[in-house]
Design a protein around this motif. Structure first.
Motif, PDB file in Angstrom:
ATOM      1  N   TYR A  37      11.008  26.192  35.460  1.00  0.00           N
ATOM      2  CA  TYR A  37       9.743  25.894  36.149  1.00  0.00           C
ATOM      3  C   TYR A  37       8.638  26.467  35.289  1.00  0.00           C
ATOM      4  CZ  TYR A  37       6.042  26.187  39.668  1.00  0.00           C
ATOM      5  OH  TYR A  37       4.856  26.075  40.345  1.00  0.00           O
ATOM      6  N   SER A  67       7.699  28.096  42.433  1.00  0.00           N
ATOM      7  CA  SER A  67       9.153  28.183  42.362  1.00  0.00           C
ATOM      8  C   SER A  67       9.693  29.292  43.262  1.00  0.00           C
ATOM      9  CB  SER A  67       9.589  28.434  40.920  1.00  0.00           C
ATOM     10  OG  SER A  67       9.178  29.732  40.530  1.00  0.00           O
ATOM     11  N   THR A  69       8.759  32.778  43.416  1.00  0.00           N
ATOM     12  CA  THR A  69       8.903  34.147  42.919  1.00  0.00           C
ATOM     13  C   THR A  69       8.485  35.161  43.991  1.00  0.00           C
ATOM     14  OG1 THR A  69       8.309  33.256  40.757  1.00  0.00           O
ATOM     15  CG2 THR A  69       8.387  35.653  40.943  1.00  0.00           C
TER      16      THR A  69
HETATM   17  C1  SAM Z   1       0.761  28.599  39.286  1.00  0.00           C
HETATM   18  S1  SAM Z   1       1.839  27.725  40.334  1.00  0.00           S
HETATM   19  C2  SAM Z   1       2.555  28.985  41.326  1.00  0.00           C
HETATM   20  C3  SAM Z   1       3.744  29.615  40.666  1.00  0.00           C
HETATM   21  C4  SAM Z   1       4.390  30.724  41.459  1.00  0.00           C
HETATM   22  N1  SAM Z   1       3.593  31.913  41.484  1.00  0.00           N
HETATM   23  C5  SAM Z   1       5.769  31.041  40.878  1.00  0.00           C
HETATM   24  O1  SAM Z   1       5.985  32.146  40.401  1.00  0.00           O
HETATM   25  O2  SAM Z   1       6.604  30.149  40.850  1.00  0.00           O
HETATM   26  C6  SAM Z   1       0.759  26.887  41.412  1.00  0.00           C
HETATM   27  C7  SAM Z   1       1.421  26.037  42.480  1.00  0.00           C
HETATM   28  O3  SAM Z   1       0.417  25.500  43.339  1.00  0.00           O
HETATM   29  C8  SAM Z   1       0.912  24.273  43.852  1.00  0.00           C
HETATM   30  N2  SAM Z   1      -0.195  23.489  44.432  1.00  0.00           N
HETATM   31  C9  SAM Z   1      -1.109  22.719  43.806  1.00  0.00           C
HETATM   32  N3  SAM Z   1      -1.940  22.177  44.718  1.00  0.00           N
HETATM   33  C10 SAM Z   1      -1.553  22.611  45.943  1.00  0.00           C
HETATM   34  C11 SAM Z   1      -2.019  22.396  47.266  1.00  0.00           C
HETATM   35  N4  SAM Z   1      -3.042  21.583  47.539  1.00  0.00           N
HETATM   36  N5  SAM Z   1      -1.379  23.038  48.282  1.00  0.00           N
HETATM   37  C12 SAM Z   1      -0.310  23.852  48.032  1.00  0.00           C
HETATM   38  N6  SAM Z   1       0.185  24.061  46.789  1.00  0.00           N
HETATM   39  C13 SAM Z   1      -0.433  23.462  45.757  1.00  0.00           C
HETATM   40  C14 SAM Z   1       1.595  23.618  42.661  1.00  0.00           C
HETATM   41  O4  SAM Z   1       2.540  22.663  43.095  1.00  0.00           O
HETATM   42  C15 SAM Z   1       2.225  24.844  41.977  1.00  0.00           C
HETATM   43  O5  SAM Z   1       3.559  24.961  42.384  1.00  0.00           O
END
Ligand code: SAM
Length: 359
Positions: A37, A67, A69
């Motif tokens: 991821y 993912s 975490t």
């Molecule tokens: C930076 S990643 C988060 C990663 C997480 N901290 C990890 O360690 O796996 C941002 C996430 O926000 C989600 N995302 C984007 N737009 C969103 C929305 N409108 N509502 C909820 N989640 C959203 C994306 O699918 C993505 O999985």
């Protein structure tokens, strides 16, 4: 306010682990490596802030849970935890990571999955499958998909199927995140620094990852708590946490950085998951600040007195001061972390900021 240059001299060494201090096997321990991821934070970062700002039994909320975490680490810490994500695949991955597995039933599933028979019900592969896989790989992946029906833990095996599909794509080894063109035959691989061959089968990955998944969920079973984990598939602009929150620990998407649906395009097609690309925040800069503010306003309203909001972000455009202010939050601290970039062919220094905010 400190300038960007001054900030970069203030790297928080406690949060900037070297490769020796934090080797890959620790960063990818137990279920954290159930599936690749792009864009997650390291579990140790979540651990630090859980220890700093939460207590066992409290509720932790991650509106952009990705993912999972935060979910995995908060559970291991002994907190209740809830996470939301707009991507159906990410929610599947989070449920698989935080699921509870009976060892005997797991073993039963492994036996069922290893029976390779004729694939009688094979559906016609979609356009992505036809373009990105050797025909043998398509047959093996679709046959495995049929065998998942009837297992005790279909979602875990769907994640294994997706991981295998990712490895079996006709993609260069040095370009696995967003491969541009399918490759067939031999090519010079910059990752392995030798000539590599395109992948012609999926079965070896399926076998390897079934075993690996079993070991990983069992490893997590040894450290997990019995606290509740809730995974909410939704748009965080419209979703409230399931109760009063003690700590928000999240890393939002950033404009123009990662396309979270596209990075798992193979999984959406193979598993028949619904894509919600247009609800994904960060596809453009327009509206980004308002969208993130809207999510943080909900988080602030749910926060108990004394609670913290911890946001991990690479704020290269300097948007977050305004975003926090618009959400009615005060920036209490801003920590800078140096991230070792380790995978793919991306070069250069990479920094991440941890913003600590309160109402
Ligand atoms: C930076 S990643 C988060 C990663 C997480 N901290 C990890 O360690 O796996 C941002 C996430 O926000 C989600 N995302 C984007 N737009 C969103 C929305 N409108 N509502 C909820 N989640 C959203 C994306 O699918 C993505 O999985």
């Amino acid at each position: 306010m400190r300038t960007q240059a001054a900030l970069y001299e203030e790297i928080d060494l406690e949060l900037s682990w070297s490769e020796q201090e934090l080797p890959e096997r620790e960063r990818t321990k137990h279920v954290h490596r159930l599936h690749p991821y792009l864009g997650k934070f390291v579990p140790q970062l979540a651990e630090v802030f859980l220890r700093r700002y939460a207590s066992p039994g409290q509720l932790v909320w991650d509106p952009f849970a990705g993912s999972g975490t935060t979910l995995v680490e908060a559970n291991a810490f002994g907190a209740r935890v809830a996470g939301c994500d707009v991507s159906a695949f990410n929610c599947l991955l989070m449920r698989a990571k935080t699921g509870i597995y009976d060892p005997a039933a797991l073993l039963g599933d492994v036996v069922l999955l290893s029976h390779r028979g004729e694939n009688t019900k094979a559906r016609r592969p979609g356009s992505f499958m036809r373009r990105w896989y050797a025909s043998r790989s398509v047959a093996e992946l679709t046959a495995f998909r049929e065998r998942i029906e009837g297992t005790a833990y279909p979602e875990l095996w769907e994640v294994v199927l997706s991981r295998s599909a990712r490895s079996a794509r006709l993609a260069r080894h040095d370009d696995l995140d967003f491969p541009a063109e399918p490759v067939t035959g031999e090519y010079f691989c910059h990752k392995h620094r030798r000539v590599c061959r395109s992948v012609g089968e999926a079965e070896k990955f399926l076998r390897r990852y079934v075993r690996d998944a079993v070991l990983r969920v069992q490893e997590f079973a040894d450290v997990r708590s019995s606290q509740d984990v809730a995974v909410i598939h939704g748009d965080a602009r419209l979703v409230d946490p399931p109760g009063p929150v003690d700590l928000v620990l999240t890393s939002p998407p950033y404009p123009g950085l990662i396309d979270y649906h596209e990075q798992h395009a193979y999984a959406y097609e193979l598993l028949g998951l619904e894509r919600r690309d247009s609800d994904e925040i960060g596809r453009g800069v327009k509206g980004y600040c308002e969208d993130i503010s809207a999510v943080l306003v909900r988080a602030r309203r749910a926060l108990r007195r004394g609670g913290k909001i911890v946001v991990v972000v690479n704020d290269r455009r300097g948007l977050y001061e305004g975003i926090l202010a618009a959400a009615g939050l005060r920036l209490e601290d801003r920590l800078l972390r140096h991230v070792n970039r380790r995978t793919g062919r991306r070069k250069g220094e990479f920094y991440e900021e941890v913003l600590i905010a309160t109402p």
